[in-house]
Design a protein around this motif. Structure first.
Motif, PDB file in Angstrom:
ATOM      1  N   GLU A  37       0.866  -1.178   0.000  1.00  0.00           N
ATOM      2  CA  GLU A  37       0.000   0.000   0.000  1.00  0.00           C
ATOM      3  C   GLU A  37       0.899   1.224   0.000  1.00  0.00           C
ATOM      4  OE1 GLU A  37      -3.799   0.794   2.494  1.00  0.00           O
ATOM      5  OE2 GLU A  37      -2.157   1.786   3.540  1.00  0.00           O
ATOM      6  N   LEU A  38       0.551   2.242  -0.775  1.00  0.00           N
ATOM      7  CA  LEU A  38       1.446   3.379  -0.967  1.00  0.00           C
ATOM      8  C   LEU A  38       1.741   4.123   0.331  1.00  0.00           C
ATOM      9  CD1 LEU A  38       3.030   5.212  -2.880  1.00  0.00           C
ATOM     10  CD2 LEU A  38       0.958   6.548  -3.198  1.00  0.00           C
ATOM     11  N   GLU A  39       0.703   4.516   1.075  1.00  0.00           N
ATOM     12  CA  GLU A  39       0.912   5.390   2.218  1.00  0.00           C
ATOM     13  C   GLU A  39       1.538   4.681   3.413  1.00  0.00           C
ATOM     14  OE1 GLU A  39      -2.508   7.628   3.232  1.00  0.00           O
ATOM     15  OE2 GLU A  39      -2.472   8.793   1.383  1.00  0.00           O
ATOM     16  N   SER A  41       3.006   1.509   3.284  1.00  0.00           N
ATOM     17  CA  SER A  41       4.008   0.524   2.856  1.00  0.00           C
ATOM     18  C   SER A  41       3.679  -0.890   3.328  1.00  0.00           C
ATOM     19  CB  SER A  41       5.417   0.909   3.348  1.00  0.00           C
ATOM     20  OG  SER A  41       5.846   2.090   2.695  1.00  0.00           O
ATOM     21  N   TYR A  99       3.272  -0.220  -5.604  1.00  0.00           N
ATOM     22  CA  TYR A  99       2.556   0.467  -4.539  1.00  0.00           C
ATOM     23  C   TYR A  99       1.159   0.859  -5.043  1.00  0.00           C
ATOM     24  CZ  TYR A  99       7.014   0.731  -2.096  1.00  0.00           C
ATOM     25  OH  TYR A  99       8.197   0.405  -1.463  1.00  0.00           O
ATOM     26  N   VAL A 101      -2.765   2.496  -4.548  1.00  0.00           N
ATOM     27  CA  VAL A 101      -3.409   3.640  -3.906  1.00  0.00           C
ATOM     28  C   VAL A 101      -4.860   3.283  -3.624  1.00  0.00           C
ATOM     29  CG1 VAL A 101      -4.021   6.073  -4.160  1.00  0.00           C
ATOM     30  CG2 VAL A 101      -1.894   5.210  -5.157  1.00  0.00           C
ATOM     31  N   VAL A 113       7.360   9.485  -2.381  1.00  0.00           N
ATOM     32  CA  VAL A 113       6.119   8.937  -2.930  1.00  0.00           C
ATOM     33  C   VAL A 113       6.210   8.824  -4.450  1.00  0.00           C
ATOM     34  CG1 VAL A 113       3.668   9.414  -3.308  1.00  0.00           C
ATOM     35  CG2 VAL A 113       4.638   9.686  -1.035  1.00  0.00           C
ATOM     36  N   ARG A 116       7.867   5.827  -5.853  1.00  0.00           N
ATOM     37  CA  ARG A 116       7.163   4.566  -5.663  1.00  0.00           C
ATOM     38  C   ARG A 116       6.035   4.360  -6.679  1.00  0.00           C
ATOM     39  NH1 ARG A 116       6.285   4.531   0.930  1.00  0.00           N
ATOM     40  NH2 ARG A 116       8.457   4.096   1.511  1.00  0.00           N
ATOM     41  N   LEU A 117       5.653   5.411  -7.374  1.00  0.00           N
ATOM     42  CA  LEU A 117       4.524   5.312  -8.295  1.00  0.00           C
ATOM     43  C   LEU A 117       4.902   4.512  -9.536  1.00  0.00           C
ATOM     44  CD1 LEU A 117       3.213   9.006  -8.208  1.00  0.00           C
ATOM     45  CD2 LEU A 117       2.346   7.058  -6.900  1.00  0.00           C
ATOM     46  N   ARG A 121       0.414   5.229 -12.889  1.00  0.00           N
ATOM     47  CA  ARG A 121      -0.046   6.113 -11.821  1.00  0.00           C
ATOM     48  C   ARG A 121       0.654   7.466 -11.918  1.00  0.00           C
ATOM     49  NH1 ARG A 121      -4.423   6.749  -8.476  1.00  0.00           N
ATOM     50  NH2 ARG A 121      -3.874   8.603  -7.276  1.00  0.00           N
TER      51      ARG A 121
END
Length: 232
Positions: A37-39, A41, A99, A101, A113, A116-117, A121
């Motif tokens: 998960e992006l936020e 991790s 990752y 969102v 951030v 990681r995209l 995205r």
């Protein structure tokens, strides 16, 4: 004579057997990665991973790991309820980190951030930043466009324009890195893993150069840069 023929056919059989076996090993390739998960991790389980070229699918395990058959330049999609579907273009070997969102959830853009995209995205965030950073709007009374002071000086619009610079820089760097990658560099000059990271960061060529350079031009650039790198 009969014994010689039997030995001949036996040797031929094993050559064919090992030849086919070797071909399978060489041609077979797997793409391995981890989905986060992006936020937070946090690693995500039961994410559906699909190779769009082969239509093969798999799921991430309890640790977010996945393995799927594929090659360089394949496109993979990642689907998980509650998260936006994302697409990753595989242009380099090694462990892929994806990752995701959450649906309809804005993200705070910073350099960490952005790195990681996925490419897909990143493109969406660029379009979003362009729209939010616009300083003109259609005039309701006179027609045409006019400068919007709220968009020009508003915090959201300012942040969007700042983010756009970071996003575009990352997108350009990725386009360069697809040709200025470890495989191409290692085929030209000897570098350790530690040196490789420093070399790519310090001597990353411009996008304008990469867009027009031939493979020979890239090789010459690497050799010249390697000389400068070792002279430091």
């Amino acid at each position: 004579m009969m014994r010689i023929q039997i030995q001949h056919y036996t040797c031929l059989f094993f050559l064919l057997l090992f030849g086919f076996g070797t071909g399978l090993v060489v041609n077979a390739q797997e793409i391995k990665g981890i989905v986060h998960e992006l936020e937070s991790s946090q690693r995500l389980r039961e994410v559906t991973v699909k190779n769009l070229r082969t239509n093969k699918t798999t799921e991430t395990d309890v640790e977010g790991n996945f393995t799927i058959s594929g090659n360089i330049n394949d496109l993979l999609t990642f689907t998980q309820p509650g998260y936006e579907v994302d697409t990753a273009f595989i242009y380099e070997e090694g462990l892929q980190r994806i990752y995701l969102v959450r649906d309809s959830k804005s993200i705070v853009i910073d350099e960490i951030v952005i790195s990681r995209l996925t490419d897909s995205r990143l493109a969406l965030e660029i379009e979003k930043a362009k729209n939010e950073g616009q300083v003109t709007e259609a005039s309701q009374n006179r027609g045409g466009l006019r400068i919007s002071l709220s968009r020009l000086f508003g915090r959201q619009s300012k942040n969007a324009r700042k983010n756009l610079d970071l996003l575009l820089e990352e997108q350009n760097n990725r386009k360069v890195d697809r040709l200025f990658n470890e495989r191409v560099i290692r085929a030209t000059v000897p570098l350790t893993d530690t040196e490789m990271a420093l070399f790519r960061e310090q001597f990353r060529p411009s996008l304008e150069f990469i867009e027009t350079a031939s493979p020979e031009d890239v090789r010459a650039y690497i050799l010249d840069s390697y000389g400068k790198f070792k002279a430091k």
